[in-house]
Design an enzyme around this catalytic site. Structure first.
Site, PDB file in Angstrom:
ATOM      1  N   ARG A  34       0.829  -1.209   0.000  1.00 36.04           N
ATOM      2  CA  ARG A  34       0.000   0.000   0.000  1.00 36.04           C
ATOM      3  C   ARG A  34       0.863   1.257   0.000  1.00 36.04           C
ATOM      4  NH1 ARG A  34      -4.843   1.197   4.146  1.00 36.04           N
ATOM      5  NH2 ARG A  34      -3.085   1.331   5.562  1.00 36.04           N
ATOM      6  N   ASN A 104      -5.008 -14.486   9.228  1.00 36.60           N
ATOM      7  CA  ASN A 104      -5.888 -15.211  10.152  1.00 36.60           C
ATOM      8  C   ASN A 104      -7.281 -14.612  10.037  1.00 36.60           C
ATOM      9  OD1 ASN A 104      -4.254 -17.124  11.401  1.00 36.60           O
ATOM     10  ND2 ASN A 104      -3.462 -15.657  12.891  1.00 36.60           N
ATOM     11  N   SER A 130       0.788 -20.935   9.270  1.00 38.20           N
ATOM     12  CA  SER A 130       1.285 -20.992  10.651  1.00 38.20           C
ATOM     13  C   SER A 130       2.796 -21.136  10.704  1.00 38.20           C
ATOM     14  CB  SER A 130       0.653 -22.164  11.402  1.00 38.20           C
ATOM     15  OG  SER A 130       1.157 -22.197  12.725  1.00 38.20           O
ATOM     16  N   LYS A 184      -7.183 -23.535  10.466  1.00 39.90           N
ATOM     17  CA  LYS A 184      -6.162 -22.679  11.109  1.00 39.90           C
ATOM     18  C   LYS A 184      -6.683 -22.111  12.435  1.00 39.90           C
ATOM     19  CE  LYS A 184      -2.373 -20.223  11.588  1.00 39.90           C
ATOM     20  NZ  LYS A 184      -2.579 -19.214  12.581  1.00 39.90           N
ATOM     21  N   HIS A 187      -6.388 -24.807  14.909  1.00 35.43           N
ATOM     22  CA  HIS A 187      -4.950 -24.912  15.225  1.00 35.43           C
ATOM     23  C   HIS A 187      -4.605 -23.903  16.330  1.00 35.43           C
ATOM     24  CE1 HIS A 187      -0.932 -23.124  14.875  1.00 35.43           C
ATOM     25  NE2 HIS A 187      -0.483 -24.310  14.477  1.00 35.43           N
ATOM     26  N   ASN A 188      -5.083 -22.675  16.160  1.00 39.80           N
ATOM     27  CA  ASN A 188      -4.755 -21.644  17.144  1.00 39.80           C
ATOM     28  C   ASN A 188      -5.432 -21.908  18.486  1.00 39.80           C
ATOM     29  OD1 ASN A 188      -3.452 -20.521  14.944  1.00 39.80           O
ATOM     30  ND2 ASN A 188      -3.957 -18.445  15.554  1.00 39.80           N
ATOM     31  N   GLU A 191      -3.328 -24.275  20.075  1.00 38.33           N
ATOM     32  CA  GLU A 191      -2.123 -23.505  20.480  1.00 38.33           C
ATOM     33  C   GLU A 191      -2.371 -22.805  21.832  1.00 38.33           C
ATOM     34  OE1 GLU A 191      -0.482 -20.870  17.299  1.00 38.33           O
ATOM     35  OE2 GLU A 191      -0.882 -19.235  18.700  1.00 38.33           O
ATOM     36  N   LYS A 262      -5.432 -12.021  19.744  1.00 39.09           N
ATOM     37  CA  LYS A 262      -5.983 -11.360  18.555  1.00 39.09           C
ATOM     38  C   LYS A 262      -7.360 -11.906  18.206  1.00 39.09           C
ATOM     39  CE  LYS A 262      -1.666 -10.011  16.375  1.00 39.09           C
ATOM     40  NZ  LYS A 262      -0.687 -11.005  15.970  1.00 39.09           N
ATOM     41  N   ARG A 289      -6.650 -16.157  29.614  1.00 43.04           N
ATOM     42  CA  ARG A 289      -6.107 -14.916  29.029  1.00 43.04           C
ATOM     43  C   ARG A 289      -6.987 -13.725  29.384  1.00 43.04           C
ATOM     44  NH1 ARG A 289      -3.188 -15.613  23.156  1.00 43.04           N
ATOM     45  NH2 ARG A 289      -2.293 -17.669  23.511  1.00 43.04           N
ATOM     46  N   HIS A 449     -40.869 -29.277  29.163  1.00 42.35           N
ATOM     47  CA  HIS A 449     -40.063 -29.634  27.988  1.00 42.35           C
ATOM     48  C   HIS A 449     -40.093 -31.119  27.675  1.00 42.35           C
ATOM     49  CE1 HIS A 449     -38.558 -25.616  27.476  1.00 42.35           C
ATOM     50  NE2 HIS A 449     -38.223 -25.567  28.759  1.00 42.35           N
TER      51      HIS A 449
HETATM   52  C1  6PG Z   1       0.730 -19.196  14.037  1.00 46.38           C
HETATM   53  C2  6PG Z   1       0.246 -18.270  15.127  1.00 46.38           C
HETATM   54  C3  6PG Z   1      -0.004 -16.921  14.564  1.00 46.38           C
HETATM   55  C4  6PG Z   1      -0.067 -15.812  15.588  1.00 46.38           C
HETATM   56  C5  6PG Z   1      -1.371 -15.748  16.322  1.00 46.38           C
HETATM   57  C6  6PG Z   1      -1.256 -15.412  17.768  1.00 46.38           C
HETATM   58  O1  6PG Z   1       0.098 -20.235  13.848  1.00 46.38           O
HETATM   59  O2  6PG Z   1       1.728 -18.858  13.406  1.00 46.38           O
HETATM   60  O3  6PG Z   1      -0.918 -18.771  15.711  1.00 46.38           O
HETATM   61  O4  6PG Z   1      -1.132 -16.991  13.748  1.00 46.38           O
HETATM   62  O5  6PG Z   1       1.013 -15.798  16.431  1.00 46.38           O
HETATM   63  O6  6PG Z   1      -2.085 -14.745  15.685  1.00 46.38           O
HETATM   64  O7  6PG Z   1      -2.528 -15.186  18.213  1.00 46.38           O
HETATM   65  P1  6PG Z   1      -2.876 -14.417  19.527  1.00 46.38           P
HETATM   66  O8  6PG Z   1      -2.422 -12.999  19.363  1.00 46.38           O
HETATM   67  O9  6PG Z   1      -4.354 -14.535  19.601  1.00 46.38           O
HETATM   68  O10 6PG Z   1      -2.156 -15.096  20.641  1.00 46.38           O
END
Ligand code: 6PG
Length: 466
Positions: A34, A104, A130, A184, A187-188, A191, A262, A289, A449
């Protein structure tokens, strides 16, 4: 340079790392950003691959440089900026062209965008990437969601840059529209649970058994060499050994205990519930969190009620076995969400393949994933990972260990939102008769019910309605 194979817009941290990875692996790329001011710095970084890299000042010029069918990969925020990008590029693209969102994204947005582009004969791909910056630069794990046509064109490019496990590229087509971004997201979620589980054990070792961060790092290093081996244990060991450059002492002690997020972990929990599922270990991690963010409230509650905890006497073998069982359960919960979504959206997800492409490159890569892939390939009973015979020996030692760990920690005043959820899930699922008969009776009492009877006759009311 011969015609570029793919256009990349968005040269932030992840975009430029992925672009450099592609160029290094022999893919001819054209890039834009951009603010074009960043282009010279990028071209300097890509100097060694100059014969494969072209830069364009505008998005229009980038699209113009691409041969048809075009592949345009966007590494920009998958929120409003992605819709704005589509507004701009749709009039310039032609039927058969593909736009790839490699960020994401909420998979509902991906489905909406895929439908929007399909109306013009265009393809929209949602591809989870990822592995963070290092993964993007040297070999990420990637989860593609989109049409077969787009996959055929993109496949050679992403296979060239993906991480490899025993030579097998950690990228594949998960299914259509939002399937890649959904995988994905889960996956998170896994994570989040894995990170929180490690943090819970670290807290027990530090404040329950009085070990130093470096002492805990030694333990994690030993576990990492065994069946618990994983990227997250590996980096945690490094983190715990690191010294604070502003004043000495372990850096972990200088970090404010307020976790950011995030949104992907939260989306996993929301989607699990929406699909009639529940992934309590992931929900526990999201809750941890969220509570961590309430720092001043925790300060006040601690001052009001006291924050003392008792010393803990727990051996390392028990902790290791408990963690391994909990890790299987955390994956089991993640795959249950994937199964529910696959059915709801008719994606026909291949669970073994998902586990395979998570074996290298991604954040949750772990030794266990090879076994998880094997369990699905063998046909896990009822599709449930925790019923797979190859994990029975892990549970034989691990569940008693987890019970010992959770009860000792709770008695000593340590919260274990993820590890205690693992045990509640296990104890609920192994119980043929649970607590729901009373719930049904209560629902019938106050709301008429009705309930099913164990003798098979359905929809009855209790005597309170006679
Ligand atoms: C990955 C991570 C990546 C990122 C996340 C963190 O797979 O590479 O998950 O996507 O580090 O966005 O997410 P948070 O900010 O929610 O912890």
């Amino acid at each position: 340079m011969a015609e570029p194979q793919i256009g990349i817009c968005g040269l932030g941290t992840m975009g430029s790392a992925l672009a450099l990875n592609m160029a290094e692996k022999g893919v001819r790329i054209a890039v834009s950003n951009r603010s074009p001011e960043v282009l010279p710095a990028f071209l300097a970084k890509a100097a060694a691959f100059a014969d494969r890299v072209a830069a364009r000042d505008t998005l229009e010029a980038l699209i113009d440089a691409l041969p048809r069918p075009r592949l345009l990969l966007a590494m920009i925020p998958s929120t409003a900026p992605m819709d704005e990008l589509l507004d701009r590029v749709m009039p310039l693209l032609e039927p058969g062209d593909t736009v790839i969102d490699a960020g994401n994204a909420d998979f509902h947005d991906t489905r909406r965008r895929a439908e929007r582009l399909a109306g013009q004969g265009l393809h929209f791909v949602g591809m989870g990437v990822s592995g963070g910056e290092d993964g993007a630069r040297h070999g990420p794990s990637m989860m593609f969601g989109g049409s077969q046509e787009s996959w055929q064109v993109l496949k050679p490019v992403v296979e060239a840059v993906a991480a490899r496990f025993d030579g097998d590229p950690c990228v594949d087509r998960m299914g259509p529209d939002g399937a890649g971004h959904f995988v994905k997201t889960v996956h998170n979620g896994i994570e989040y649970a894995d990170m929180q589980m490690i943090a819970e054990v670290q807290d027990l070792l530090r404040h329950g058994t009085g070990r130093s961060p470096a002492g805990i790092a030694d333990i994690f290093a030993a576990w990492n060499a065994g069946p618990l081996g994983s990227y997250l244990f590996e980096i945690t060991e490094t983190v715990l050994r690191a010294e604070d450059s502003h004043g000495g002492g372990p850096v972990i002690d200088a970090i404010l205990d307020r976790a950011g997020q995030k949104g992907t972990g939260r989306w996993t929990a929301i989607e699990a519930v929406r699909l009639g599922q529940s992934a309590t270990m992931i929900e526990g991690a999201v809750a941890a969190r969220a509570w961590s963010a309430e720092k001043s409230l925790r300060d006040r509650a601690g001052a009001t009620f006291g924050s003392d905890r008792e010393p803990l006497d727990i051996d390392l073998g028990t902790l290791e076995s408990a963690l391994l069982a909990a890790r299987v359960l955390e994956y089991a919960q993640g795959f249950r969400i994937l199964a529910a979504a696959s059915q709801d959206y008719d994606w026909q997800l291949d669970f073994a393949r998902i586990a395979e492409i998570w074996r290298a490159g991604c954040i949750i890569r772990a030794k266990l994933l090879d076994d998880i892939a094997g369990a699905f390939r063998d046909g896990a009973p009822e599709g449930q990972l925790f019923l797979a015979p190859r994990f029975h020996h892990i549970f034989a030692d691990g569940i008693p260990a987890l019970r010992k760990l959770v009860s000792a920690a709770i008695a000593a005043g340590f919260p274990l939102p993820v590890l205690s959820s693992a045990l509640a899930f296990w104890d609920t699922m192994r119980q043929p008769r649970g607590t729901a008969a009373l719930i049904q009776a209560q629902r019938d009492f106050f709301g008429r019910h009705g309930f099913d009877r164990i003798d098979g006759q359905d929809h009855h009311h209790g005597p309170w309605w006679d």
